[in-house]
Design a protein around this motif. Structure first.
Motif, PDB file in Angstrom:
ATOM      1  N   ALA A 286      44.976  33.591  42.494  1.00  0.00           N
ATOM      2  CA  ALA A 286      45.066  34.846  43.332  1.00  0.00           C
ATOM      3  C   ALA A 286      45.076  35.971  42.461  1.00  0.00           C
ATOM      4  CB  ALA A 286      46.335  34.684  43.780  1.00  0.00           C
ATOM      5  N   GLU A 287      45.697  35.846  41.397  1.00  0.00           N
ATOM      6  CA  GLU A 287      45.592  37.189  40.317  1.00  0.00           C
ATOM      7  C   GLU A 287      44.270  37.151  39.703  1.00  0.00           C
ATOM      8  OE1 GLU A 287      47.271  37.536  35.929  1.00  0.00           O
ATOM      9  OE2 GLU A 287      48.852  37.237  37.259  1.00  0.00           O
ATOM     10  N   ALA A 288      43.629  36.188  39.424  1.00  0.00           N
ATOM     11  CA  ALA A 288      42.305  36.462  38.976  1.00  0.00           C
ATOM     12  C   ALA A 288      41.359  37.042  39.932  1.00  0.00           C
ATOM     13  CB  ALA A 288      41.582  35.129  38.390  1.00  0.00           C
ATOM     14  N   SER A 289      41.472  36.522  41.137  1.00  0.00           N
ATOM     15  CA  SER A 289      40.816  37.071  42.369  1.00  0.00           C
ATOM     16  C   SER A 289      41.001  38.913  42.501  1.00  0.00           C
ATOM     17  CB  SER A 289      41.189  36.396  43.665  1.00  0.00           C
ATOM     18  OG  SER A 289      40.253  36.968  44.622  1.00  0.00           O
ATOM     19  N   LEU A 290      42.436  38.682  42.619  1.00  0.00           N
ATOM     20  CA  LEU A 290      42.652  40.456  42.634  1.00  0.00           C
ATOM     21  C   LEU A 290      42.147  41.266  41.365  1.00  0.00           C
ATOM     22  CD1 LEU A 290      46.470  40.290  44.140  1.00  0.00           C
ATOM     23  CD2 LEU A 290      44.143  41.044  45.186  1.00  0.00           C
ATOM     24  N   GLY A 291      42.394  40.687  40.330  1.00  0.00           N
ATOM     25  CA  GLY A 291      41.550  41.202  38.843  1.00  0.00           C
ATOM     26  C   GLY A 291      40.358  41.671  38.920  1.00  0.00           C
ATOM     27  N   ALA A 292      39.391  40.692  39.564  1.00  0.00           N
ATOM     28  CA  ALA A 292      38.029  40.496  39.534  1.00  0.00           C
ATOM     29  C   ALA A 292      37.790  41.503  40.703  1.00  0.00           C
ATOM     30  CB  ALA A 292      37.282  39.471  39.992  1.00  0.00           C
ATOM     31  N   GLN A 293      38.345  41.799  41.770  1.00  0.00           N
ATOM     32  CA  GLN A 293      38.269  42.856  42.716  1.00  0.00           C
ATOM     33  C   GLN A 293      38.508  44.161  42.293  1.00  0.00           C
ATOM     34  OE1 GLN A 293      40.745  42.089  46.201  1.00  0.00           O
ATOM     35  NE2 GLN A 293      39.710  43.668  47.439  1.00  0.00           N
TER      36      GLN A 293
ATOM     37  N   THR B  92      41.292  47.663  32.529  1.00  0.00           N
ATOM     38  CA  THR B  92      40.795  46.659  33.472  1.00  0.00           C
ATOM     39  C   THR B  92      41.488  45.447  33.146  1.00  0.00           C
ATOM     40  OG1 THR B  92      39.046  45.724  31.413  1.00  0.00           O
ATOM     41  CG2 THR B  92      38.423  47.970  32.885  1.00  0.00           C
ATOM     42  N   TYR B  93      41.074  44.233  34.064  1.00  0.00           N
ATOM     43  CA  TYR B  93      41.834  43.132  34.156  1.00  0.00           C
ATOM     44  C   TYR B  93      41.396  42.424  33.046  1.00  0.00           C
ATOM     45  CZ  TYR B  93      43.527  38.763  35.734  1.00  0.00           C
ATOM     46  OH  TYR B  93      44.030  37.349  35.775  1.00  0.00           O
ATOM     47  N   ALA B  94      39.905  42.332  33.282  1.00  0.00           N
ATOM     48  CA  ALA B  94      39.048  41.449  32.205  1.00  0.00           C
ATOM     49  C   ALA B  94      39.215  41.725  30.817  1.00  0.00           C
ATOM     50  CB  ALA B  94      37.540  41.517  32.691  1.00  0.00           C
ATOM     51  N   ALA B  95      39.361  40.823  29.987  1.00  0.00           N
ATOM     52  CA  ALA B  95      39.581  41.032  28.379  1.00  0.00           C
ATOM     53  C   ALA B  95      40.955  41.506  28.350  1.00  0.00           C
ATOM     54  CB  ALA B  95      38.460  42.151  27.983  1.00  0.00           C
TER      55      ALA B  95
END
Length: 235
Positions: free
Chosen positions: A42-49, A213-216
């Motif tokens: 869920a966290e990764a999905s929100l981060g990607a969004q 950003t969430y990524a990286a």
């Protein structure tokens, strides 16, 4: 006739309890893994969004900023102002020529006689005020947030759940996912794709928008990206 002897030996109560204990431990471990996996997913999905929204929003913002100063304006070449980021106190302004590195809550520019547009670095995203014809303003004033006639468009939306992700070395606002920093630099620049040319005067200002950003990003530090826009209509 020989009688058949059947063993009546069963399972002891202790063996049953041990088996039940082991089963419960295995089931709890599986549930724990399921909950952890669901939370990470869920966290990764929100981060990607969020990252997707950030990139699309920065692209849209870049296009808007490139148009600042275009056309016949009363303050052509100088109709630009930035408000210092310390809340909503409009009396705290600064001149971009002397305090270009300061963070801004509002970036205000003229689009006509007593008409302005503005970008606002809000707590949960980036907003555009006065899309189209602009809003009524005096001396490049920021928009009246209580005036329902002022149009508002959200360019970037940051989910509250993503904003609550904290980092060990930074629990300040500037270390949250989606936190933005807007600054104006007085620096000669050319629009994207234009090489320095004697036939073209460079722009006078450039807007730098930095965001996390969430990524990286890691558990100890947020990853920051920057978007730089040359205001080539201001000479």
């Amino acid at each position: 006739m020989n009688s058949l002897n059947f063993s009546q030996r069963g399972v002891t109560l202790i063996e049953i309890l041990i088996a039940l204990t082991l089963s419960i431990i295995i089931i709890l471990a599986m549930l724990r893994a399921f909950v952890t996996t669901g939370k990470v997913t869920a966290e990764a999905s929100l981060g990607a969004q969020t990252d997707s929204g950030l990139m699309l929003g920065l692209i849209a913002t870049d296009r808007i900023l490139q148009g600042i100063g275009f056309g016949d304006m009363p303050n052509y070449g100088s109709g630009f102002k930035a408000y210092k980021f310390i809340g909503a106190d409009s009396s705290d302004t600064y001149n971009v020529t002397t305090n270009s590195s300061d963070n801004a809550e509002y970036l205000v520019w003229a689009v006509g006689a007593n008409k302005c547009q503005a970008l606002r670095n809000a707590s949960n995203g980036l907003l555009l005020y006065g899309k189209g014809a602009g809003y009524s303003c005096t001396d490049l004033s920021k928009p009246d947030l209580d005036d329902d006639s002022v149009s508002v468009e959200r360019l970037i939306q940051i989910n509250d759940a993503v904003q609550n992700i904290q980092f060990e070395t930074g629990k300040d606002a500037d270390q949250k996912i989606g936190a933005m920093h807007i600054a104006v630099d007085q620096k000669e620049c050319w629009p994207f794709g234009i090489v320095n040319s004697t036939d073209l005067k460079p722009g006078k200002y450039q807007v730098v928008i930095a965001t996390n950003t969430y990524a990286a990003s890691t558990e100890t530090m947020a990853h920051k990206i920057e978007n730089t826009t040359c205001l080539f209509n201001f000479k």
